[in-house]
Design a protein around this motif. Structure first.
Motif, PDB file in Angstrom:
ATOM      1  N   ASN A  94       0.840  -1.197   0.000  1.00 60.40           N
ATOM      2  CA  ASN A  94       0.000   0.000   0.000  1.00 60.40           C
ATOM      3  C   ASN A  94       0.874   1.247   0.000  1.00 60.40           C
ATOM      4  O   ASN A  94       0.945   1.994   0.974  1.00 60.40           O
ATOM      5  CB  ASN A  94      -0.926  -0.026   1.230  1.00 60.40           C
ATOM      6  CG  ASN A  94      -1.740   1.248   1.358  1.00 60.40           C
ATOM      7  OD1 ASN A  94      -1.945   1.985   0.398  1.00 60.40           O
ATOM      8  ND2 ASN A  94      -2.199   1.516   2.570  1.00 60.40           N
ATOM      9  N   ALA A  95       1.547   1.467  -1.115  1.00 60.59           N
ATOM     10  CA  ALA A  95       2.408   2.638  -1.286  1.00 60.59           C
ATOM     11  C   ALA A  95       2.699   2.770  -2.771  1.00 60.59           C
ATOM     12  O   ALA A  95       3.061   1.789  -3.420  1.00 60.59           O
ATOM     13  CB  ALA A  95       3.715   2.472  -0.515  1.00 60.59           C
ATOM     14  N   GLY A  96       2.538   3.974  -3.330  1.00 64.44           N
ATOM     15  CA  GLY A  96       2.757   4.109  -4.760  1.00 64.44           C
ATOM     16  C   GLY A  96       1.792   3.221  -5.521  1.00 64.44           C
ATOM     17  O   GLY A  96       0.577   3.224  -5.288  1.00 64.44           O
ATOM     18  N   ARG A  97       2.303   2.422  -6.432  1.00 61.22           N
ATOM     19  CA  ARG A  97       1.482   1.470  -7.163  1.00 61.22           C
ATOM     20  C   ARG A  97       0.902   0.443  -6.184  1.00 61.22           C
ATOM     21  O   ARG A  97       1.636  -0.164  -5.396  1.00 61.22           O
ATOM     22  CB  ARG A  97       2.343   0.771  -8.208  1.00 61.22           C
ATOM     23  CG  ARG A  97       1.569  -0.090  -9.178  1.00 61.22           C
ATOM     24  CD  ARG A  97       2.525  -0.773 -10.134  1.00 61.22           C
ATOM     25  NE  ARG A  97       1.821  -1.484 -11.189  1.00 61.22           N
ATOM     26  CZ  ARG A  97       2.386  -2.389 -11.988  1.00 61.22           C
ATOM     27  NH1 ARG A  97       3.675  -2.666 -11.851  1.00 61.22           N
ATOM     28  NH2 ARG A  97       1.682  -2.981 -12.931  1.00 61.22           N
ATOM     29  N   GLY A  98      -0.413   0.266  -6.223  1.00 62.73           N
ATOM     30  CA  GLY A  98      -1.045  -0.639  -5.272  1.00 62.73           C
ATOM     31  C   GLY A  98      -1.601   0.066  -4.054  1.00 62.73           C
ATOM     32  O   GLY A  98      -2.082  -0.591  -3.117  1.00 62.73           O
ATOM     33  N   ALA A  99      -1.573   1.411  -4.036  1.00 62.12           N
ATOM     34  CA  ALA A  99      -2.120   2.161  -2.909  1.00 62.12           C
ATOM     35  C   ALA A  99      -3.627   1.957  -2.801  1.00 62.12           C
ATOM     36  O   ALA A  99      -4.314   1.707  -3.798  1.00 62.12           O
ATOM     37  CB  ALA A  99      -1.814   3.651  -3.075  1.00 62.12           C
TER      38      ALA A  99
END
Length: 359
Positions: A94-99
């Motif tokens: 859950n950070a950047g891509r996939g947040a």
């Protein structure tokens, strides 16, 4: 006269203790790195072997990137960024891509970073188009007169500095969208749909004796009204000070902010180091050094979070090279490596899924 001499000695002790670790010790240079990818309610029986292997590989990939920097004499700051960037690019976290998605169906990203050498820091919140928010946080630290930027202003600053952007579809994943839809349809809380906090972070000690910490997140599923958690808040989710330690946190941000988790751990450890410096005998100093106080301090602060009703975890690196974890959940995606040959990644409590020793 004796009282004056005692006072001068005390001041000299404090002065020496305030120096960077590298100036105090002539020990053989060492490095350490610790990383996390979120903590929460994790059940080994509910994780497929394939998914478990994917998380382990992602953690090891981030560790390897940071290890390469540190082993070649690179800085703790560069190692922290080297670890966090691939985690931001990996949709597992859950950070950047996939947040995660906000209530309005957007991916809003937060990040912070801090240099233990001079306590310079940078943080951003609510950005939506910056491919790697940790790099923007570092640009705020180095290229602006500020510490904390938000939203469109932070993105304007990123544009002026030429940082890489990405379209909304880069950040969005179906799993995160489905979590938001379940939350709305069943009137669930963020904790009901997010059984883990996928925030990512890294803390490092380099061979020059410098510390650094960084944290990056997409926040909590369904967050509203511009909610900001602990990850971009210096002192709550991120803190680094060469006189004490480096900390990155993951968990229920409201509680981490209230406790001031990252700075609280560092402050307690700094006072401990001062106590050791004041120890009247070598036997007393040796006894203090044998106690695992950094772990005890981290555990005590996390217990405070739990008593207030929050959960999550922290990673810590000390000036002495210890790389530690503390969490009050059933698991935390984590890893650590040191110049002494330690290389570990783990997911569940008290279980090391992968470990290797280097010569």
């Amino acid at each position: 006269m004796k009282a004056l001499s005692t006072a001068i000695a005390a001041l000299a002790t404090l002065f020496v203790f305030a120096l960077p670790v590298s100036a105090q010790e002539a020990a053989e240079p060492r490095w350490s790195i610790a990383i996390h990818g979120g903590a929460g309610t994790l059940d080994p029986d509910e994780m497929t072997p394939e998914r478990r292997a994917a998380y382990e590989a992602a953690l090891q990939n981030a560790l390897d990137a940071a290890k390469a920097v540190l082993a070649n004499g690179g800085s703790a700051m560069d190692a922290v960024k080297a670890a966090i960037v691939p985690l931001e690019d990996d949709p597992l976290f859950n950070a950047g891509r996939g947040a995660v998605f906000t209530w309005d169906g957007k991916n809003e990203l937060d990040a912070s970073i801090m240099d233990g050498r001079d306590r310079s820091a940078g943080a951003v919140t609510g950005v939506t188009s910056i491919k790697n928010p940790i790099l923007l946080a570092d640009a705020v630290r180095t290229d602006s007169p500020h510490v904390f930027l938000m939203g469109t202003g932070a993105e304007q600053f990123a544009s002026e500095k030429g940082l890489e952007t990405a379209p909304p579809e880069w950040f969005a994943t179906e799993a995160r969208r489905e979590a938001l839809e379940r939350m709305k349809a069943r009137e669930l809380s963020a904790l009901d749909v997010d059984h883990k906090f996928g925030t990512v972070g890294a803390v490092a000690l380099d061979m020059a004796g410098n510390l650094a910490a960084g944290t990056s997140t997409g926040g909590m599923t369904g967050k509203r009204w511009g909610r900001i958690g602990d990850a971009p808040v210096i002192g709550a989710g991120t803190y680094a000070d060469n006189r004490s330690c480096a900390v990155s946190a993951t968990g229920w941000g409201e509680y981490f902010i209230r406790v001031g988790v990252a700075s609280e751990i560092c402050s307690r450890y700094r006072f401990l180091r001062i106590t050791k410096a004041y120890a009247q005998s070598s036997e007393r100093r040796e006894w203090l050094e044998q106690q695992n106080y950094p772990q005890g301090i981290a555990d005590a602060v996390m217990q405070e979070v739990k008593e207030l009703g929050g959960d999550g975890g922290v990673i810590i690196v000390t000036p002495e090279g210890q790389a530690l974890f503390s969490f009050n959940t059933t698991g935390m995606y984590r890893g650590r490596a040191t110049s002494d040959g330690v290389n570990e990644v783990a997911i569940f409590a008290d279980v090391i899924e992968q470990a290797s020793e280097t010569p």
